[in-house]
Structures are given as C-alpha cells and as structure tokens.
Design a protein around this motif. Structure first.
Motif, PDB file in Angstrom:
ATOM      1  N   ALA A 123      28.737  41.165  57.142  1.00  0.00           N
ATOM      2  CA  ALA A 123      28.277  41.920  55.972  1.00  0.00           C
ATOM      3  C   ALA A 123      28.248  43.405  56.313  1.00  0.00           C
ATOM      4  O   ALA A 123      28.091  43.785  57.484  1.00  0.00           O
ATOM      5  CB  ALA A 123      26.896  41.445  55.542  1.00  0.00           C
TER       6      ALA A 123
ATOM      7  N   THR B  31      26.698  46.585  48.728  1.00  0.00           N
ATOM      8  CA  THR B  31      26.654  45.611  49.820  1.00  0.00           C
ATOM      9  C   THR B  31      27.813  44.640  49.680  1.00  0.00           C
ATOM     10  O   THR B  31      28.059  44.104  48.594  1.00  0.00           O
ATOM     11  CB  THR B  31      25.327  44.828  49.806  1.00  0.00           C
TER      12      THR B  31
ATOM     13  N   ALA C 287      33.480  44.525  56.955  1.00  0.00           N
ATOM     14  CA  ALA C 287      32.904  43.183  56.836  1.00  0.00           C
ATOM     15  C   ALA C 287      33.932  42.075  56.966  1.00  0.00           C
ATOM     16  O   ALA C 287      33.625  40.995  57.489  1.00  0.00           O
ATOM     17  CB  ALA C 287      32.179  43.058  55.492  1.00  0.00           C
TER      18      ALA C 287
ATOM     19  N   ASP D 279      30.315  35.965  50.353  1.00  0.00           N
ATOM     20  CA  ASP D 279      29.612  36.031  49.069  1.00  0.00           C
ATOM     21  C   ASP D 279      29.889  34.748  48.286  1.00  0.00           C
ATOM     22  O   ASP D 279      31.038  34.348  48.114  1.00  0.00           O
ATOM     23  CB  ASP D 279      30.099  37.247  48.263  1.00  0.00           C
TER      24      ASP D 279
ATOM     25  N   HIS E 210      29.685  41.173  51.448  1.00  0.00           N
ATOM     26  CA  HIS E 210      29.506  40.043  52.355  1.00  0.00           C
ATOM     27  C   HIS E 210      30.763  39.192  52.306  1.00  0.00           C
ATOM     28  O   HIS E 210      31.200  38.777  51.227  1.00  0.00           O
ATOM     29  CB  HIS E 210      28.288  39.206  51.951  1.00  0.00           C
TER      30      HIS E 210
ATOM     31  N   PRO F 206      23.646  40.213  54.423  1.00  0.00           N
ATOM     32  CA  PRO F 206      23.193  41.351  53.617  1.00  0.00           C
ATOM     33  C   PRO F 206      21.742  41.721  53.885  1.00  0.00           C
ATOM     34  O   PRO F 206      21.394  42.901  53.886  1.00  0.00           O
ATOM     35  CB  PRO F 206      23.389  40.847  52.182  1.00  0.00           C
TER      36      PRO F 206
END
Length: 407
Positions: free
Chosen positions: A325, A235, A298, A240, A237, A387
């Motif tokens: 994401a 995953t 993303a 983040d 993002h 996410p």
C-alpha cells in the motif's frame, strides 16, 4: 544516437515534483521530443529535443507536429496535461498514430456532454442541469433539494467546484464557480448544478487498448474542508477489494463505450453512494497528485511505461510486481497566510516514510479556496503493508512537521 524508430511526442510537462517520474519512465521506451510553453530546464536530461509553442492551441500543435514528423518519425503522442489533451488528440489523428479521437476527448472535457452521453446510455447519473442564474439554481433546489454542487463545465482539479447547502449560498457559490480559471481552459457562462452525492470517492486509472477497458490502479480519495472539494490525500492498495467487483468494471467499460473512448489513458472518479456506483467525471489522462507514482510504489506498475506503450499502439503490461500500500498526504494551512518557517521530517523508507517534500518556504503566500487553489506547503508519502499502516506512518510524520505562519 538518433532512434531509428522515431520519437515520442510529449505535449506539456507540468511541474517537476509532480510529473518528472512519468517523463523519465517514458524515456526508457523511446527518445522524447517535448512540445511545451517554455524552454526546458529539468526536462532536458530526458529529451532528444524540444519546441516552444502554445501547447493549448490545437492548430498550432498540429502544425508543429507535422513539421516535426517531416524531420523525424513520430511514434506516438503522449499527454497528461488536462488543458492540452484535445490538442494532443488532434495531433495524433493528424500524424496517424494511436490515440483517443478528438470527439471523445471533447466529450470528457465538457462535463455537460459527459453527463448527457452517459444518461443516454442508461448509466446512472445525478440529477443535473445547465444554469446561468441564481433563479435557475433555486428551481433545481425546489425539485431536488439541498445540498447541491456547482461546477464549471470544462475546468480541472476541482477548481470552482462548490457545495451549496442553502439558498443564501447560491449567489456566492455561483460567483466562485464562474471566476475559476486555469491556463488553456475556458470557463463557460453556463455552469453545472448537480445533486450532492454521498459516500466515499475513488479514482481509477486505466488503459483503453483497441476498445478494451483495462483498469489497473484504484486510489481512495480524501477531501479537504467543505464547501470545496480540494483533494488532500490518496491511498492505493494493490489488494483493494474493489478489484474483484465485476459490477464496477462493467459500468466503467460501458461508460467508456458511451463516450466513444476506444484508445488511450483515462482517470475516472467514482462515488460509492448508498445506491450504487456513480461516475463523477472521466478525465482523458493519467491521474494527478502523484497517484500514478503511488501506484508504482504499491504495485510496481509504471504508468509512464503503460502510457508510452499505449501511445505506440502496443498492449501494455499491467502485471503487478509488488503487493503493498502507498498513501500521500498534502499539508495545507488552516487559512490564507504567509509562511514564516517550515521544517519537514526526513524521509525514512525503512520506517515507512517513503518521501517528505517541502513545497513552500519562508515568505511564500498561501491562499486557500476560494482565493486560491493548491495551497499545499508540503506532502508526505508512506509505503507499508496496508492502508491503515500507511495512515499511521503519515500521522507520525505530520506530527513532526514544524509549520509557522502569519496571517
């Protein structure tokens, strides 16, 4: 028309579904000449030309690179194939174009050398030893305790990496570690035994440009069933929170300096342990498993273009144009089996299901670790604002998969 500036030499192309997006992007920067082990098929629309050779042998690659350079200028060398990165580094050095030094590549290819150099630099490492026998592993267990992790010194994609939870696990785990094999890679008689690290794991893709460490892509990793360490999802993002963690970036910059990595792409795996960050390994290439593709979805940062620019000696543009994401989930069977029926849901980008791809069909034999690796019958990619939304999309999509098999 021939590019008067020359060609970008790409060493190894990989599987179309997992790597074509990188070559397609790189071809926007330059004409491409491919060195590969087979004649091109799907690669052809992206190429100015190709040469078939042993892409794992540094001497063969260096000689062919010299011959190519005598006919056409070579602007840079571009490689994301784990087993060929040392040959690529030697070819770049031979041609006098930018790239990591062969010594730095050798240091990341051999995980025992990586551990030694990082320990010398004062970067926290797990307790580690090189062993050749069950008795030596037992000795480490007496000092460190269980669980432990066995891994080959110079393999990739988590092949042969096994968790050892008790004395009776040692002999079978050692056999699995030693029997792992990949084309172009050597599995040494000595294997690494390390203390088991707890906590989630991330990967960081970065460009190193003239000694400056430039991270731009963080992926949160999902692992399959123990005792193996196969990756079943990632995953990404754009926001983040780890991007704001100066401690992480300081440690990774120091890691690259300790390894002598001054120019080129890296994919570093990091464990977020209760006691702080610990480097699992550094790979001298872009991430696999479509992680750079997730990053492009993303954030808008195209790793294919980033690597091309770094290969030419140009500072890459890492400016994000998206703030979302993306996640991938690999679909794996519960055991060794033969596929009898597979139906995947249709992609629906408007509902968040960005891609839905079958990797197997009726009659495909699938082998799970330790009998085989990459036993994936398909994958799903989601794109959303967070996410959590990505995982909800993947859950709904996976519920619509029809997978039937026989043992």
């Amino acid at each position: 028309m021939t590019d008067p500036q020359g060609v970008l030499l790409v060493l190894g192309s990989g599987y179309q579904q997992f790597r074509e997006y990188l070559i397609a992007s790189a071809s926007q920067r330059s004409e491409i000449w491919l060195f590969d082990s087979e004649e091109p098929t799907w690669q052809t629309p992206h190429l100015a030309g190709s040469t078939v050779l042993d892409i794992f042998d540094p001497e063969t690659v260096a000689r062919a690179a010299r011959e190519l350079a005598a006919r056409r200028p070579v602007r840079g060398v571009y490689c994301y194939h784990e087993a060929s990165i040392l040959a690529a580094a030697r070819a770049a050095a031979e041609l006098g174009v930018p790239g990591p030094t062969p010594r730095a590549v050798a240091a990341v290819r051999d995980k025992s050398v990586t551990r030694e150099l990082l320990t010398q630099a004062g970067i926290r490492q797990p307790v580690v030893a090189l062993v050749t026998s069950p008795e030596e592993i037992e000795d480490v267990a007496r000092r460190v305790g269980y669980p432990l992790v066995l891994k080959p010194r110079s393999m990739g994609a988590s092949q042969g990496v096994v968790k050892v939870s008790a004395r009776e696990d040692i002999a079978p785990a050692l056999e699995i570690t030693r029997s792992a094999g990949q084309a172009g890679m050597v599995n040494h008689a000595e294997v690494l035994v390390e203390e088991f690290l707890t906590g989630p794991e991330i990967s960081v893709d970065a460009a190193v440009f003239e000694g400056e460490y430039l991270p731009y892509l963080i992926a949160r990793k999902q692992l399959g069933s123990e005792p193996y360490f196969e990756e079943v999802g990632h995953t990404v993002h754009a926001d983040d929170p780890l991007f704001a963690d100066e401690e992480l970036w300081k440690m990774l910059a120091e890691t690259h300096r300790a390894l002598g990595w001054t120019h080129g792409m890296t994919h570093t795996e990091v464990k977020l342990t209760p006691d702080g960050y610990v480097v699992v390994e550094v790979n001298g290439r872009l991430g696999g498993d479509l992680i750079p593709y997730l990053g492009r979805i993303a954030t808008g940062v195209d790793s294919g273009l980033v690597q091309a620019d770094v290969s030419f000696g140009s500072r890459p543009d890492l400016t994000r144009s998206r703030n979302s994401a993306a996640a991938i989930r690999f679909l794996c069977p519960p055991s060794n089996c033969t596929v009898t029926r597979l139906e995947m849901p249709g992609a629906d980008p408007g509902a968040g299901l960005y891609e839905s791809v079958a990797l197997a069909g009726p009659g495909t034999r699938m082998l799970m670790p330790p009998d085989g690796y990459f036993a994936r019958y398909g994958f799903l990619i989601a794109r959303a604002d967070s996410p959590q939304e990505c995982q909800a999309v993947l859950d709904r999509a996976e519920a619509g998969v029809v997978f039937e098999y026989e043992l």
